[in-house]
Design a protein around this motif. Structure first.
Motif: not given
Length: 373
Positions: A165-193
């Motif tokens: 066995t070379v490396n780990v054949p039971s784990v793989g990646r998919i580049p750009n394999g998921a499409s975002v369906e919902r945005a996560v709200e951030t508190p970036f613009g909620e406060k005065n600071e």
């Protein structure tokens, strides 16, 4: 106590730190974006479950949940399989999917995903992930994943049971394999600071960061909350706030120097001594006692025409040697370079260095934090 054979000759690492500080003279200025992050601007972890199909007989062989998942998928596709029929295919593997949703990711953007086998699949090479939802910690679906799995490892098994066995054949990646369906709200613009959180909390760095912002933007713009956070007054308009943060993160300052520490990695044997490590007056004598035991098997042959038998007689040789290391004295305020030079002069190996440092710490002569990782 750490064994000497487990250590590499890494005293050189301490010398590198010392000479680097000599050549630079002062701490190098760093950008704010490299030492701090805006509070609330963070990534979020996603996780999901799915099926990888199209495997060449390397899928799950007996996992019950894989059979249930396959039956459920086929049922949703309009294929009804009687309950008394055993659904099993080695071309299918059940997998766990995880990904990181970056801050400010919007619907329609894509992210990379990692696919890991949760059954007894031998490999995912050549497989394709079928449509699977990715959920956040709140249980909501934030992305959907699908695509061909890229696996860097592989495994080969022979009919006689031999395999490689070379490396780990039971784990793989998919580049750009998921499409975002919902945005996560951030508190970036909620406060005065906005709040800048230091990656490595330090009171000196926090104070210098606030001073730098006030000197550049204007007095009263920023103030330190604690060792890890600085509060900065920012424009309410989002467009102006983005430009404001862009200016802030490109400002440079000299961070506060780290506290005196000695880091010892017990697994790799690495010893790193910080620049500000000091030793109070102390005398050190360190010698090594080596005991070598050698077992030799001798054959005792009886005389011709005798009634004796040939037997194996063990012979043990014991050799004891003791090092002739001298005592050396640490004067007040000894620097890192002098510590390393004194240890090298008596011929101490890295393992001996660790023993000396531990003894100095117990004696109260080491002005540094001894950290074992």
């Amino acid at each position: 106590m750490f064994q000497e054979k487990d250590f590499r000759f890494v005293i050189f690492a301490g010398l590198l730190i010392f000479f680097a500080s000599m050549f630079t003279g002062v701490v190098q200025a760093e950008r704010i974006k490299d030492i701090a992050k805006v509070e609330g601007v963070r990534s979020n972890q996603l996780v999901g479950y799915g099926l990888v199909v199209g495997l060449n007989g390397t899928g799950d062989s007996s996992a019950t949940f894989t059979k249930q998942s396959l039956r459920s998928m086929l049922s949703r596709m309009g294929v009804n399989i009687p309950m008394d029929v055993n659904v099993q295919s080695k071309n299918v593997a059940a997998v766990a999917i995880h990904a990181e949703l970056p801050a400010f990711a919007r619907p329609g953007q894509t992210i990379d995903i990692t696919v890991s086998s949760v059954g007894d699949a031998k490999g995912l090479r050549g497989g394709s992930l079928l449509l699977a939802p990715l959920r956040g910690v709140d249980g909501q679906v934030y992305a959907v994943a699908q695509g061909n799995v890229i696996v860097s490892g592989f495994g080969v098994e022979g009919s006689d049971g031999s395999k490689i066995t070379v490396n780990v054949p039971s784990v793989g990646r998919i580049p750009n394999g998921a499409s975002v369906e919902r945005a996560v709200e951030t508190p970036f613009g909620e406060k005065n600071e906005v709040v800048l959180n230091l990656r490595h909390p330090d009171f000196t760095t926090s104070h210098r960061l606030a001073d730098k912002i006030n000197h550049t933007i204007g007095a009263g713009t920023a103030y330190s909350i604690d060792a890890g956070s600085v509060n900065v007054n920012a424009p309410r308009d989002l467009a102006q706030r983005v430009a404001f943060i862009s200016v802030l993160e490109n400002l440079t300052l000299e961070p506060g120097e780290a506290s005196a520490r000695i880091i010892i990695n017990s697994r790799t044997g690495t010893v790193v001594i910080g620049k500000h490590v000091r030793v109070t007056p102390a005398a050190v004598a360190h010698g090594s006692l080596t005991v070598t035991i050698t077992e030799t098997a001798n054959v005792s042959q009886p005389a011709p025409m005798s009634q004796g038998e040939t037997v194996i007689v063990p012979q043990t040789d014991i050799n004891i040697s003791q090092g002739n290391n001298r005592m050396f004295v640490f004067n007040p305020g000894v620097s890192l370079n002098e510590i390393v030079r004194a240890v090298n002069q008596v011929g101490a190996a890295p393992g001996d260095l660790v023993a000396i440092l531990e003894a100095l710490k117990e004696a109260g002569a080491l002005r540094a934090e001894l950290v074992v990782i």
